[in-house]
Design a protein around this motif. Sequence first.
Motif, mmCIF file in Angstrom:
data_model
loop_
_atom_site.group_PDB
_atom_site.id
_atom_site.type_symbol
_atom_site.label_atom_id
_atom_site.label_comp_id
_atom_site.label_asym_id
_atom_site.label_seq_id
_atom_site.Cartn_x
_atom_site.Cartn_y
_atom_site.Cartn_z
ATOM 1 N N PRO A 330 0.828 -1.209 0.000
ATOM 2 C CA PRO A 330 0.000 0.000 0.000
ATOM 3 C C PRO A 330 0.861 1.257 0.000
ATOM 4 C CG PRO A 330 -0.824 -1.606 1.589
ATOM 5 C CD PRO A 330 0.518 -2.091 1.138
ATOM 6 N N LEU A 331 0.567 2.147 -0.937
ATOM 7 C CA LEU A 331 1.386 3.345 -1.063
ATOM 8 C C LEU A 331 0.592 4.414 -1.816
ATOM 9 C CD1 LEU A 331 4.192 4.509 -0.462
ATOM 10 C CD2 LEU A 331 4.971 3.600 -2.654
ATOM 11 N N ALA A 332 0.182 5.448 -1.099
ATOM 12 C CA ALA A 332 -0.599 6.529 -1.697
ATOM 13 C C ALA A 332 -0.117 7.870 -1.137
ATOM 14 C CB ALA A 332 -2.084 6.328 -1.425
ATOM 15 N N PRO A 333 1.076 8.315 -1.557
ATOM 16 C CA PRO A 333 1.600 9.589 -1.065
ATOM 17 C C PRO A 333 0.687 10.750 -1.468
ATOM 18 C CG PRO A 333 3.270 8.325 -2.282
ATOM 19 C CD PRO A 333 1.963 7.681 -2.535
ATOM 20 N N PRO A 334 0.669 11.820 -0.664
ATOM 21 C CA PRO A 334 1.512 12.032 0.528
ATOM 22 C C PRO A 334 0.880 11.555 1.827
ATOM 23 C CG PRO A 334 0.340 14.039 0.010
ATOM 24 C CD PRO A 334 -0.052 13.053 -1.061
ATOM 25 N N GLY A 335 -0.363 11.048 1.784
ATOM 26 C CA GLY A 335 -1.054 10.694 3.025
ATOM 27 C C GLY A 335 -0.745 9.306 3.526
ATOM 28 N N TRP A 336 -1.003 8.285 2.667
ATOM 29 C CA TRP A 336 -0.821 6.908 3.127
ATOM 30 C C TRP A 336 0.561 6.426 2.706
ATOM 31 C CZ3 TRP A 336 -3.986 4.646 6.522
ATOM 32 C CH2 TRP A 336 -3.730 3.306 6.844
ATOM 33 N N VAL A 337 1.498 6.584 3.602
ATOM 34 C CA VAL A 337 2.890 6.190 3.388
ATOM 35 C C VAL A 337 3.338 5.385 4.605
ATOM 36 C CG1 VAL A 337 3.471 8.122 1.866
ATOM 37 C CG2 VAL A 337 3.670 8.391 4.351
ATOM 38 N N PRO A 338 4.393 4.579 4.471
ATOM 39 C CA PRO A 338 4.814 3.731 5.593
ATOM 40 C C PRO A 338 5.082 4.499 6.880
ATOM 41 C CG PRO A 338 5.916 3.036 3.585
ATOM 42 C CD PRO A 338 5.181 4.304 3.256
ATOM 43 N N GLU A 339 5.635 5.696 6.775
ATOM 44 C CA GLU A 339 5.959 6.462 7.973
ATOM 45 C C GLU A 339 4.706 6.805 8.776
ATOM 46 O OE1 GLU A 339 9.209 6.816 5.052
ATOM 47 O OE2 GLU A 339 7.018 7.042 4.944
ATOM 48 N N GLY A 340 3.556 6.931 8.108
ATOM 49 C CA GLY A 340 2.306 7.182 8.803
ATOM 50 C C GLY A 340 1.626 5.904 9.237
ATOM 51 N N ARG A 341 1.448 4.975 8.296
ATOM 52 C CA ARG A 341 0.800 3.706 8.610
ATOM 53 C C ARG A 341 1.518 2.973 9.735
ATOM 54 N NH1 ARG A 341 2.038 -0.695 4.395
ATOM 55 N NH2 ARG A 341 3.981 -0.492 5.579
ATOM 56 N N ASP A 342 2.850 3.003 9.725
ATOM 57 C CA ASP A 342 3.662 2.265 10.702
ATOM 58 C C ASP A 342 4.163 3.164 11.820
ATOM 59 O OD1 ASP A 342 3.296 0.307 8.780
ATOM 60 O OD2 ASP A 342 5.293 0.545 7.920
ATOM 61 N N GLY A 343 3.453 4.263 12.066
ATOM 62 C CA GLY A 343 3.928 5.250 13.014
ATOM 63 C C GLY A 343 4.020 4.779 14.448
ATOM 64 N N LEU A 344 3.435 3.626 14.773
ATOM 65 C CA LEU A 344 3.539 3.081 16.125
ATOM 66 C C LEU A 344 4.816 2.265 16.316
ATOM 67 C CD1 LEU A 344 1.820 2.958 18.754
ATOM 68 C CD2 LEU A 344 0.934 0.761 17.944
ATOM 69 N N PHE A 345 5.429 1.850 15.221
ATOM 70 C CA PHE A 345 6.591 0.971 15.295
ATOM 71 C C PHE A 345 7.885 1.772 15.489
ATOM 72 C CE2 PHE A 345 4.414 -2.439 12.441
ATOM 73 C CZ PHE A 345 3.667 -2.866 13.531
ATOM 74 N N THR A 346 8.919 1.062 15.892
ATOM 75 C CA THR A 346 10.226 1.702 16.053
ATOM 76 C C THR A 346 10.778 2.153 14.711
ATOM 77 O OG1 THR A 346 11.266 -0.488 15.965
ATOM 78 C CG2 THR A 346 10.816 0.443 18.152
ATOM 79 N N GLU A 347 10.379 1.473 13.618
ATOM 80 C CA GLU A 347 10.793 1.890 12.279
ATOM 81 C C GLU A 347 9.750 1.422 11.271
ATOM 82 O OE1 GLU A 347 13.891 -1.761 11.334
ATOM 83 O OE2 GLU A 347 14.648 0.089 12.238
ATOM 84 N N PRO A 348 9.536 2.184 10.200
ATOM 85 C CA PRO A 348 8.528 1.802 9.205
ATOM 86 C C PRO A 348 9.000 0.629 8.356
ATOM 87 C CG PRO A 348 9.694 3.767 8.491
ATOM 88 C CD PRO A 348 10.179 3.474 9.885
ATOM 89 N N MET A 349 8.040 -0.050 7.739
ATOM 90 C CA MET A 349 8.329 -1.209 6.881
ATOM 91 C C MET A 349 8.472 -0.709 5.445
ATOM 92 S SD MET A 349 5.777 -4.009 8.661
ATOM 93 C CE MET A 349 4.387 -2.863 8.727
#
Length: 399
Positions: A330-349
Motif C-alpha cells: 500500500p502506497l498513496a503519497p503524501p497521506g498513506w505512506v509507511p511512515e504514517g501507517r507504521d507510526g507506532l513501530f520503532t521503524e517503518p516497513m
Amino acid sequence: MQVLDRVELYHVAVPLPAPFAPSWIPGTIREKTTFTLVRFTTDDGVDGWSAFPAAGRERAGLGDPLASLFLGLDPTDLDLVSERIHIMAVGGSFNWWLEPAIWDINAKTAGLPLYEFLGGGADRLKLYASGGELKDPMARREEAEARFAEGFETMKVRVHDFDEAVDIEAITDVARHMDGRMKISVDCNQAFRLTQNGGAPLWSLDRAKRFADAAADAGLAWVEEPLWGEWHEAMAELTAYARVPIAGGELHLAGYAELERMVKLRSYAIYQPDAMWAGGVKQCLDVAKLCRAEGVRFTPHCWSTCYGFIVNAHVFAASGFAGEELYEYPLAPPGWVPEGRDGLFTEPMLHDRGWFAMPRKPGLGVEIDPDKLAHYGTCYFRASRREVHWMPEALARIG
C-alpha cells in the motif's frame, strides 16, 4: 504448559502526514490511522500483538469476551483459538484479527520469524505498488511514473465512478501512457459497499464484462473485485468469460469454508484472502494449499493497519506462492505512506526498489515504540486470569 495469562486492549490514533481519501469509502478523508490494538501475554512473559481498524469506541465491549474466552488457553491449540473466535461471532462480531497475536507468541517462543515457524523460506517478497485514491488522468500518470522510478514493475490503480466510461478511460489512459514499461492492474472495490459518507456504484455482471474486455484490450495484469462479494456464481461466470485474470476474496468473514466453495467454483483466478478478516493465519494458509491443489493463484490482500501488512506478509512468505506472485505494498503519497501507517513501530516497513525484506526477529518481527504507544494509544481494558480492569475514563477520551 504455557497459557495465555493476560490481555490488554488499546485504541490507537496515529496522525498521517497528509489527508488520505480512500477510494473504497466515498466522501471520506482520513487524517489519522486508527485501530484497536491487542496484546496477549503468557504466564511465562511472552507477548503477542495484533491490530484491526477502528474509528473510535466500536470495540469498547470486546474486553470481557476476550478475558472469558481466551485467558487460560494453550496458545499452541490454534483450533481451539479459532473455535473461540467463532463463539464471539455467534454474538455478532467476527474477530479473526486476534488470531495472529497467538501466532506471534508461538513463533517468539520457538525463537523464529513467523514465516519460518510456519515452514516458509521466502525471505524477500517482490511487491506491486497499491495505490488507494481516485485520480484524474494526469495525476494517475504522474503516480505511475513515480512508482516506476522507485523500482516497482506493477502498480494497482483504483476506479469507482458511476459512469463506466470514466472507469474504462482511467485504466486505458494510464496503460497507454506507460506503454509496456510497467504493468497496470485495477481494483474496482465492488465486493463490499462502504456508503456511510457517500454513494457508490454497484456493478452488474454485464458492466463487469464490458470492463473486463476493456482491461484485456489495455493489457492489464488483473482486475480486482469487479462484483459484489457474495455473488459467487456470477463471479465464476465472469472469470470464465474474461480475457484478463479476475482477483478477489479479501473480506470473506466465514474464512476457509466460503473460500473453499469459491475456489471450487472458480469464482476467481487469483485469491486474495486477508488473514485479519478471512479466517486468520491458519485458514489463509489452508486456502493457499487449496489454491495450489486446484491450480489457481494466491496472494493476500493487506490494506488495513501496520499489523495487517506484516501479518499477511508472513502468510505470503509461508504460502509457497512468493516466488510466483507479487505481494501488495500500500502506497498513496503524501497521506498513506509507511511512515504514517507504521507510526507506532520503532521503524517503518520500507521497500527496496520494489522488494520487501522479511524481518528476522522472532514472531512477527516488528516492535512497538513504547513512547509512541504512550503518546498515541489509550489502554481501556486490562485483564489477567485473576482480575479485570475496565478504564471508563479512558473510554471517554476516545473519539
